[in-house]
Motif scaffolding. Sequence first.
Motif, PDB file in Angstrom:
ATOM      1  N   THR A  73      25.310  46.985 -61.790  1.00 41.08           N
ATOM      2  CA  THR A  73      25.799  46.392 -60.551  1.00 41.08           C
ATOM      3  C   THR A  73      25.378  47.267 -59.381  1.00 41.08           C
ATOM      4  O   THR A  73      25.493  48.496 -59.443  1.00 41.08           O
ATOM      5  N   THR A  86      26.075  42.950 -56.248  1.00 42.23           N
ATOM      6  CA  THR A  86      25.347  42.078 -57.167  1.00 42.23           C
ATOM      7  C   THR A  86      25.413  42.623 -58.589  1.00 42.23           C
ATOM      8  O   THR A  86      25.048  43.772 -58.845  1.00 42.23           O
ATOM      9  N   HIS A  88      24.144  42.126 -62.517  1.00 46.52           N
ATOM     10  CA  HIS A  88      22.969  41.574 -63.184  1.00 46.52           C
ATOM     11  C   HIS A  88      23.316  41.127 -64.610  1.00 46.52           C
ATOM     12  O   HIS A  88      23.557  41.944 -65.487  1.00 46.52           O
ATOM     13  N   ASP A  93      21.835  36.627 -61.803  1.00 45.49           N
ATOM     14  CA  ASP A  93      22.598  37.537 -60.958  1.00 45.49           C
ATOM     15  C   ASP A  93      23.775  36.789 -60.345  1.00 45.49           C
ATOM     16  O   ASP A  93      23.671  35.604 -60.034  1.00 45.49           O
ATOM     17  N   LYS A  94      24.880  37.494 -60.185  1.00 48.97           N
ATOM     18  CA  LYS A  94      26.031  36.948 -59.476  1.00 48.97           C
ATOM     19  C   LYS A  94      26.410  37.935 -58.367  1.00 48.97           C
ATOM     20  O   LYS A  94      26.381  39.150 -58.576  1.00 48.97           O
ATOM     21  N   THR A  95      26.769  37.396 -57.212  1.00 46.55           N
ATOM     22  CA  THR A  95      27.048  38.253 -56.064  1.00 46.55           C
ATOM     23  C   THR A  95      28.460  38.030 -55.529  1.00 46.55           C
ATOM     24  O   THR A  95      28.903  36.896 -55.354  1.00 46.55           O
TER      25      THR A  95
END
Length: 222
Positions: A73, A86, A88, A93-95
Motif C-alpha cells: 500500500t 492505494t 495493490h 488497485d483500490k484507492t
Amino acid sequence: MRTYRSVLVCILMAISAASCAQAEAIPPVAGGNSGPLDEFLVGTRWFWEGSKDHVLEFGKDGKVDLDYWKLPTDWKATGPNQVSITMHFGNEDKTAVIDFAEDRSSFSGTQFRGGVISLTPRAPDRVVGEKKPLVEFFAGTKWYWEGSKQHVLEIRKGGSLHLDYWTLPTVWKVTGPEQVSFTMHFKNGETKTAVVDFNEDRSAFSGVQFRGGVISRTPRAP
C-alpha cells in the motif's frame, strides 16, 4: 441640504472606521501545520479510526503501514490537505481518499471499497535514538512472519534462520542499511534468495519471497 449631506458623510465615515477596527481586532484562524502535505506527513503516525491498537504510519518511501493490512500500500498527496492511499490487489488497485482537518491534527475519508473512514487523530511521534548497525540489531530477534503469531521467525546469531515450516537450511546477511537477504539452500545445490526491507523504526519488515511474490508486513515479536 449641505448640512444634511455633511452629517451623512460623517456618519458613513464613522461606520467605516468602526468596521475596520473590528476587523483588525478579529484574530486570524490558526493555520496549525502548514507547508506541503507530502513533507508534513512523512514519518507521522495516526490512530486509525480512533483506535490506539491500530497505528497507521506514513513512510518516507511512499509506503503506508498498518498492522492488519497485508497487501502493498502506498500514499500520495492529491490536494493541499488530501491524500490518496492505494492498495495493490494483484492485478487490481483500490484507492481510499482521506481529507485532513484544517490544522492537520486528524483526518477522515472514504474507504477502499466505499464506506467511511471515521475520525483518525494523530498519534505521538516515536522517540528514535541512534540506531545500531543492522547486523547487531537483527541478530537474536524474533518476528511474526507475515503477521502470524503462529509462525515466528527466529534470527540466530550464527547467521542462520528458523521458521517452523522451513525444512531447508537458510541463512541471513545484511545487504543494505535497512535490508537483509535470506538465502535458502536446496539439496540439489540450488539456492533461492528472499529480500526484506525494514521500516524506519525497525519495528517491522516486508519484501520479496524466494520465488517471487510479496512478503507482507512482518512485525517484531516480543
